[in-house]
Design a protein around this motif. Sequence first.
Motif, PDB file in Angstrom:
ATOM      1  N   MET A  46       0.829  -1.219   0.000  1.00 51.28           N
ATOM      2  CA  MET A  46       0.000   0.000   0.000  1.00 51.28           C
ATOM      3  C   MET A  46       0.853   1.254   0.000  1.00 51.28           C
ATOM      4  O   MET A  46       0.368   2.334  -0.255  1.00 51.28           O
ATOM      5  CB  MET A  46      -0.887   0.035   1.245  1.00 51.28           C
ATOM      6  CG  MET A  46      -2.242  -0.617   1.038  1.00 51.28           C
ATOM      7  SD  MET A  46      -3.419  -0.081   2.272  1.00 51.28           S
ATOM      8  CE  MET A  46      -2.696  -0.680   3.776  1.00 51.28           C
ATOM      9  N   ASP A  47       2.154   1.078   0.326  1.00 54.69           N
ATOM     10  CA  ASP A  47       3.013   2.262   0.447  1.00 54.69           C
ATOM     11  C   ASP A  47       3.259   2.946  -0.881  1.00 54.69           C
ATOM     12  O   ASP A  47       3.638   4.104  -0.938  1.00 54.69           O
ATOM     13  CB  ASP A  47       4.361   1.862   1.066  1.00 54.69           C
ATOM     14  CG  ASP A  47       4.174   1.292   2.464  1.00 54.69           C
ATOM     15  OD1 ASP A  47       4.886   0.344   2.829  1.00 54.69           O
ATOM     16  OD2 ASP A  47       3.295   1.814   3.176  1.00 54.69           O
ATOM     17  N   GLU A  48       3.057   2.173  -1.988  1.00 53.20           N
ATOM     18  CA  GLU A  48       3.365   2.737  -3.293  1.00 53.20           C
ATOM     19  C   GLU A  48       2.204   3.542  -3.853  1.00 53.20           C
ATOM     20  O   GLU A  48       2.340   4.178  -4.878  1.00 53.20           O
ATOM     21  CB  GLU A  48       3.705   1.617  -4.306  1.00 53.20           C
ATOM     22  CG  GLU A  48       4.458   0.443  -3.763  1.00 53.20           C
ATOM     23  CD  GLU A  48       3.596  -0.607  -3.020  1.00 53.20           C
ATOM     24  OE1 GLU A  48       4.184  -1.557  -2.519  1.00 53.20           O
ATOM     25  OE2 GLU A  48       2.366  -0.443  -2.952  1.00 53.20           O
ATOM     26  N   LEU A  49       1.060   3.512  -3.190  1.00 51.60           N
ATOM     27  CA  LEU A  49      -0.119   4.170  -3.761  1.00 51.60           C
ATOM     28  C   LEU A  49      -0.138   5.648  -3.423  1.00 51.60           C
ATOM     29  O   LEU A  49       0.224   6.049  -2.325  1.00 51.60           O
ATOM     30  CB  LEU A  49      -1.388   3.510  -3.216  1.00 51.60           C
ATOM     31  CG  LEU A  49      -1.550   2.013  -3.498  1.00 51.60           C
ATOM     32  CD1 LEU A  49      -2.806   1.482  -2.815  1.00 51.60           C
ATOM     33  CD2 LEU A  49      -1.598   1.722  -4.979  1.00 51.60           C
ATOM     34  N   ASP A  50      -0.645   6.451  -4.381  1.00 53.70           N
ATOM     35  CA  ASP A  50      -0.830   7.873  -4.075  1.00 53.70           C
ATOM     36  C   ASP A  50      -2.212   8.059  -3.459  1.00 53.70           C
ATOM     37  O   ASP A  50      -2.955   7.100  -3.291  1.00 53.70           O
ATOM     38  CB  ASP A  50      -0.629   8.734  -5.329  1.00 53.70           C
ATOM     39  CG  ASP A  50      -1.666   8.458  -6.408  1.00 53.70           C
ATOM     40  OD1 ASP A  50      -1.316   8.565  -7.597  1.00 53.70           O
ATOM     41  OD2 ASP A  50      -2.830   8.149  -6.078  1.00 53.70           O
ATOM     42  N   GLU A  51      -2.550   9.311  -3.162  1.00 51.61           N
ATOM     43  CA  GLU A  51      -3.771   9.578  -2.404  1.00 51.61           C
ATOM     44  C   GLU A  51      -5.034   9.072  -3.105  1.00 51.61           C
ATOM     45  O   GLU A  51      -5.890   8.448  -2.483  1.00 51.61           O
ATOM     46  CB  GLU A  51      -3.895  11.088  -2.132  1.00 51.61           C
ATOM     47  CG  GLU A  51      -4.927  11.388  -1.076  1.00 51.61           C
ATOM     48  CD  GLU A  51      -4.707  12.744  -0.410  1.00 51.61           C
ATOM     49  OE1 GLU A  51      -3.557  13.233  -0.406  1.00 51.61           O
ATOM     50  OE2 GLU A  51      -5.692  13.285   0.098  1.00 51.61           O
ATOM     51  N   THR A  52      -5.119   9.344  -4.430  1.00 54.82           N
ATOM     52  CA  THR A  52      -6.306   8.914  -5.185  1.00 54.82           C
ATOM     53  C   THR A  52      -6.401   7.393  -5.206  1.00 54.82           C
ATOM     54  O   THR A  52      -7.470   6.820  -4.991  1.00 54.82           O
ATOM     55  CB  THR A  52      -6.236   9.409  -6.647  1.00 54.82           C
ATOM     56  OG1 THR A  52      -5.782  10.741  -6.637  1.00 54.82           O
ATOM     57  CG2 THR A  52      -7.569   9.299  -7.333  1.00 54.82           C
TER      58      THR A  52
ATOM     59  N   GLN B 297      -4.560   7.959   7.772  1.00 57.30           N
ATOM     60  CA  GLN B 297      -5.949   7.661   8.125  1.00 57.30           C
ATOM     61  C   GLN B 297      -6.510   6.581   7.205  1.00 57.30           C
ATOM     62  O   GLN B 297      -7.132   5.617   7.647  1.00 57.30           O
ATOM     63  CB  GLN B 297      -6.780   8.943   7.978  1.00 57.30           C
ATOM     64  CG  GLN B 297      -8.156   8.848   8.574  1.00 57.30           C
ATOM     65  CD  GLN B 297      -8.250   9.696   9.825  1.00 57.30           C
ATOM     66  OE1 GLN B 297      -7.269   9.906  10.525  1.00 57.30           O
ATOM     67  NE2 GLN B 297      -9.435  10.194  10.108  1.00 57.30           N
ATOM     68  N   MET B 298      -6.286   6.775   5.891  1.00 56.12           N
ATOM     69  CA  MET B 298      -6.831   5.834   4.912  1.00 56.12           C
ATOM     70  C   MET B 298      -6.171   4.473   5.059  1.00 56.12           C
ATOM     71  O   MET B 298      -6.838   3.446   4.909  1.00 56.12           O
ATOM     72  CB  MET B 298      -6.654   6.388   3.504  1.00 56.12           C
ATOM     73  CG  MET B 298      -7.635   7.520   3.209  1.00 56.12           C
ATOM     74  SD  MET B 298      -7.846   7.845   1.460  1.00 56.12           S
ATOM     75  CE  MET B 298      -6.370   8.773   1.100  1.00 56.12           C
ATOM     76  N   LYS B 299      -4.868   4.463   5.354  1.00 56.65           N
ATOM     77  CA  LYS B 299      -4.164   3.173   5.516  1.00 56.65           C
ATOM     78  C   LYS B 299      -4.741   2.415   6.704  1.00 56.65           C
ATOM     79  O   LYS B 299      -4.958   1.203   6.647  1.00 56.65           O
ATOM     80  CB  LYS B 299      -2.659   3.397   5.709  1.00 56.65           C
ATOM     81  CG  LYS B 299      -1.937   3.690   4.411  1.00 56.65           C
ATOM     82  CD  LYS B 299      -0.417   3.780   4.615  1.00 56.65           C
ATOM     83  CE  LYS B 299       0.246   4.344   3.376  1.00 56.65           C
ATOM     84  NZ  LYS B 299       1.687   4.543   3.531  1.00 56.65           N
ATOM     85  N   LYS B 300      -5.043   3.147   7.770  1.00 59.88           N
ATOM     86  CA  LYS B 300      -5.641   2.516   8.965  1.00 59.88           C
ATOM     87  C   LYS B 300      -7.009   1.960   8.621  1.00 59.88           C
ATOM     88  O   LYS B 300      -7.382   0.879   9.062  1.00 59.88           O
ATOM     89  CB  LYS B 300      -5.786   3.541  10.100  1.00 59.88           C
ATOM     90  CG  LYS B 300      -4.566   3.664  10.984  1.00 59.88           C
ATOM     91  CD  LYS B 300      -4.923   4.238  12.350  1.00 59.88           C
ATOM     92  CE  LYS B 300      -5.112   3.128  13.373  1.00 59.88           C
ATOM     93  NZ  LYS B 300      -5.371   3.657  14.722  1.00 59.88           N
ATOM     94  N   GLU B 301      -7.768   2.758   7.829  1.00 59.30           N
ATOM     95  CA  GLU B 301      -9.112   2.339   7.447  1.00 59.30           C
ATOM     96  C   GLU B 301      -9.044   1.060   6.600  1.00 59.30           C
ATOM     97  O   GLU B 301      -9.829   0.135   6.786  1.00 59.30           O
ATOM     98  CB  GLU B 301      -9.786   3.461   6.650  1.00 59.30           C
ATOM     99  CG  GLU B 301     -11.295   3.273   6.607  1.00 59.30           C
ATOM    100  CD  GLU B 301     -12.023   4.422   5.920  1.00 59.30           C
ATOM    101  OE1 GLU B 301     -11.368   5.415   5.569  1.00 59.30           O
ATOM    102  OE2 GLU B 301     -13.235   4.291   5.740  1.00 59.30           O
ATOM    103  N   ALA B 302      -8.053   1.027   5.685  1.00 61.51           N
ATOM    104  CA  ALA B 302      -7.890  -0.156   4.826  1.00 61.51           C
ATOM    105  C   ALA B 302      -7.595  -1.383   5.682  1.00 61.51           C
ATOM    106  O   ALA B 302      -8.184  -2.453   5.467  1.00 61.51           O
ATOM    107  CB  ALA B 302      -6.779   0.072   3.806  1.00 61.51           C
ATOM    108  N   GLU B 303      -6.708  -1.232   6.657  1.00 63.80           N
ATOM    109  CA  GLU B 303      -6.367  -2.372   7.528  1.00 63.80           C
ATOM    110  C   GLU B 303      -7.578  -2.846   8.305  1.00 63.80           C
ATOM    111  O   GLU B 303      -7.815  -4.039   8.475  1.00 63.80           O
ATOM    112  CB  GLU B 303      -5.228  -2.003   8.491  1.00 63.80           C
ATOM    113  CG  GLU B 303      -3.867  -1.871   7.804  1.00 63.80           C
ATOM    114  CD  GLU B 303      -3.516  -3.078   6.951  1.00 63.80           C
ATOM    115  OE1 GLU B 303      -3.682  -4.242   7.407  1.00 63.80           O
ATOM    116  OE2 GLU B 303      -3.080  -2.879   5.789  1.00 63.80           O
ATOM    117  N   ALA B 304      -8.380  -1.891   8.792  1.00 64.03           N
ATOM    118  CA  ALA B 304      -9.580  -2.238   9.567  1.00 64.03           C
ATOM    119  C   ALA B 304     -10.576  -2.995   8.695  1.00 64.03           C
ATOM    120  O   ALA B 304     -11.191  -3.981   9.133  1.00 64.03           O
ATOM    121  CB  ALA B 304     -10.217  -0.969  10.117  1.00 64.03           C
ATOM    122  N   LEU B 305     -10.723  -2.547   7.444  1.00 63.23           N
ATOM    123  CA  LEU B 305     -11.655  -3.210   6.521  1.00 63.23           C
ATOM    124  C   LEU B 305     -11.191  -4.629   6.238  1.00 63.23           C
ATOM    125  O   LEU B 305     -12.002  -5.563   6.192  1.00 63.23           O
ATOM    126  CB  LEU B 305     -11.778  -2.407   5.219  1.00 63.23           C
ATOM    127  CG  LEU B 305     -12.605  -1.130   5.338  1.00 63.23           C
ATOM    128  CD1 LEU B 305     -12.328  -0.199   4.151  1.00 63.23           C
ATOM    129  CD2 LEU B 305     -14.094  -1.432   5.421  1.00 63.23           C
TER     130      LEU B 305
END
Lengths: 67, 338
Positions: A1-7, B6-14
């Motif tokens: 997931m680290d390689e992904l940008d915000e979108t 925030q989004m990374k945490k949300e992804a892990e939770a999902l």
Amino acid sequence: MDELDETQLKNHVDSLKQQLQYNREKTSISLPELTKWIEEKMNEDPFLNPDVLKENPWVESSKCVII
Amino acid sequence: MGEMEQMKKEAEALKTQIEAARKAACDTDMASAASGVAPAPRVQLKTRRTLKGHLAKIYAMHWSTDNKLMVSASQDGKLLIWDSHSGNKVNAVPLKSSWVMTCAYAPSGNLVASGGLDNMCTVYNLKTPVIKTVKELDAHTGYLSCARFLSDTEILTSSGDTTCALWDLETGKQKTVFLNHVGDCMCLALSPDMNSFVSGACDSLAKLWDIRDGQCKQTFQGHTSDINAISFYPSGNAIITGSDDCTCKMYDLRADQEVIGYQDAALNSGVTSLALSVSGRLVFAGYDDFNCNIWDSLKGEKVGVLSGHDNRVSCTGVPVDGMCVCTGSWDSFLKIWN
């Protein structure tokens, strides 16, 4: 997931939300049905029913004839 | 906390919630479900044909729906069309780029396709007096790992650029791009009803996609390395994957999870390719160790082995009528077994 940008990350999260909604069937239903499907088809399977392979396109069914 | 965090945490939770939902659906295992089924018999097959003609490693093969013709691709820069019954070469298609990784036969028998490190999928018409290139599909930014025709007007591709794409063969343009993998896509397989397909990638995940709306519907985890091969069960309700982690796995689509694995402590070579018998009971898996192992898909036991190649088995295929299995190898030969 680290390689992904915000979108991309947002799309990833949205996709996970969708995937979570999937209506999962219990394995006690899906596995017996899958097993039954395979078992019924085994009759038509040339590797498991030798009768189906009687007409084998790769085996000479008759002897060679010298013309 | 930043938005990204925030989004990374949300992804892990999902993902955790998805795992919990899967556990809740898992109220029996394959061993129990298949306990009443007799084990498959030992399968001993003979080599019926050895197809000689390629001058370098074979990377891919695909059967025509007529159960007789097949196409193979080699890094000698050629596609060869074979009559598998006679063993004769029916056609040879010279490739612009010899770094080919995949080939496909259209269900109609009219077209074949190839692609590889040129990042393109090239489609050829076999029925014109001289074989013609009809389209060069050029939009992927990474190698073409797999291609499969839906018809003479649509083709699906998977790429090292981490995407899959559905192309319109009349315009030569991408109709839909399937985005969700985070590693090179290595393989794809069409569902029997042609409404969906599955892809396997170097992110060790398999994904199920809806062809028409472009969405990833399900994600299957469990492998610990690149997924090199993938196939639908003929029933349409399960898929099988083969990986560099030396195992194959069956995933139940309805329960959304892995239900059985095919592995052996003695096997430490990656799986390169796989094909199923028509009932789905037998899995033919090609390995880096030059063999093709035959697995009983319901019991998880090895029931046979196809030995005969002198190098890695790179591709396997069973025709629609299930009458044989073809293996292709880096030793430059294809073998037909039954």
